[in-house]
Design an enzyme around this catalytic site. Structure first.
Site, PDB file in Angstrom:
ATOM      1  N   CYS A 187       0.804  -1.227   0.000  1.00 18.78           N
ATOM      2  CA  CYS A 187       0.000   0.000   0.000  1.00 18.78           C
ATOM      3  C   CYS A 187       0.838   1.277   0.000  1.00 18.78           C
ATOM      4  CB  CYS A 187      -0.956  -0.001   1.186  1.00 18.78           C
ATOM      5  SG  CYS A 187      -2.057  -1.435   1.224  1.00 18.78           S
ATOM      6  N   HIS A 246      -3.193   7.284   2.085  1.00 15.84           N
ATOM      7  CA  HIS A 246      -3.619   5.976   1.603  1.00 15.84           C
ATOM      8  C   HIS A 246      -5.022   5.715   2.126  1.00 15.84           C
ATOM      9  CE1 HIS A 246      -4.050   1.774   0.949  1.00 15.84           C
ATOM     10  NE2 HIS A 246      -3.724   1.405   2.168  1.00 15.84           N
ATOM     11  N   ASN A 260     -10.119  -0.186   0.118  1.00 11.59           N
ATOM     12  CA  ASN A 260      -8.656  -0.135   0.093  1.00 11.59           C
ATOM     13  C   ASN A 260      -8.169  -0.757  -1.213  1.00 11.59           C
ATOM     14  OD1 ASN A 260      -5.901  -0.497   0.444  1.00 11.59           O
ATOM     15  ND2 ASN A 260      -6.067  -1.193   2.563  1.00 11.59           N
TER      16      ASN A 260
END
EC number: 2.3.1.180
Length: 325
Positions: A119, A252, A282
């Site tokens: 990520c 993020h 996500n």
């Protein structure tokens, strides 16, 4: 003359299949897995995610995002002299997804490679492209985050399968005589490998070990909120800025609680935080460029504003980039 790099175009792409929390809950119920819209929203802020069709790969999603970024920058594929793709869900073991995407885009000949920092991948990739431009090794780079995390989810584990989605985001980063990217800060700590991982590996033509994502959510949250604040303050210090100078925090898009914690530590109102996690979940390395593109295209984020981008992911990896758009 000193060289700098600036983002001149953004693009993103989400596959057509959209599942709300209720849609996903209904599908999971057929497998005996219980969840609900309320349960997911309360813990994550996520309301929907997009899943790619079985035949669609990370390079396909990245290609669409790249085309949109090129169009926004007024550039052609043939103008690109560097391609970096951040992904943890590559099309193949090798060659790189960047090489596959390069051919689909028609930008053959320039350096193309993948970055795997989960990520944090887009932050890593953007920092590498910035460094290469500053040394004169590239003039116009395409930096892409693309993921099909739906392929590695354990749909019997409600604590993880509700979190992730598929998508891609991209930016064109060009050489400039005025500063765009002001500072970056990258870190990793391999002792935390086990708290977020897909432990399977390829050997002898077979995938050995567990092939699906595993996560210790509380451990990830505890570590993430601390290291993100450290990285944010590091880039601000490097650039001679303070948190009060930030126009927009673009983190993020993992979990609304982590984003709220980041804003609180920097004493920023959530009105200054770009939040898109509710719409796509996500998307790992794709989430920051997805959020950036959405904010630019909506008119929320404008040229000349100071942006703080920050990411954290498996590895454990984390980092931040401070830039003038």
């Amino acid at each position: 003359m000193k060289l700098y790099s600036r983002i001149t175009g953004t693009g993103s792409y989400l596959p057509p299949r959209r599942l709300t929390n209720s849609d996903l809950a209904a599908e999971l119920a057929t497998q005996g897995v219980e969840t609900s819209d309320d349960w997911i929203v309360e813990r994550t802020g996520i309301r929907a995610r997009h899943f790619a069709a079985p035949e669609v790969c990370s390079s396909d999603l990245g290609l669409e995002a790249a085309r949109r970024a090129l169009q926004a920058a007024g550039a052609k594929a043939q103008d690109i002299d560097l391609i970096i793709v951040a992904t943890s869900t590559p099309d193949m073991v090798f060659p790189s997804t960047a090489c596959i995407l390069q051919d689909k885009l028609g930008a053959n000949g320039c350096p193309a490679f993948d970055v795997q920092a989960v990520c944090s991948g887009f932050i890593y990739a953007l920092s590498i492209a910035d460094a290469m431009i500053k040394t004169g090794a590239a003039k116009k780079a395409l930096v892409i985050g693309a993921e099909v995390f739906s392929r590695i989810l354990d749909f019997k584990d409600r604590t993880t399968c509700v979190l992730f989605g598929d998508g891609a985001g991209a930016v064109v980063l060009e050489a400039s005589d005025t500063p765009g990217i002001l500072a970056s800060d990258l870190h990793a700590d391999g002792k935390h490998v086990g708290i977020l991982c897909v432990p399977g590996h390829v050997s002898g033509g077979n995938v050995l070990g567990a092939p699906l994502l595993q996560m210790d959510g509380p451990a990830v949250f505890k570590l993430a909120v601390g290291v993100l604040d450290e990285a944010a303050r590091a880039v601000l210090a490097k650039a001679g800025k303070t948190a009060a100078d930030i126009d927009w925090l673009i983190p993020h898009q993992a979990n609304i609680r982590i984003m709220q914690s980041s804003a609180r530590k920097l004493k920023l109102s959530m009105d200054k935080v770009v939040v898109t996690v509710d719409q796509h979940g996500n998307t790992s390395a794709a989430s920051i460029p997805l959020a950036l593109d959405a904010a630019v295209r909506s008119g929320k984020v404008k040229a000349g504003e100071l942006l703080l981008l920050e990411g954290v992911g498996g590895g454990f990896t984390w980092g931040a980039v401070l830039l003038n758009l």
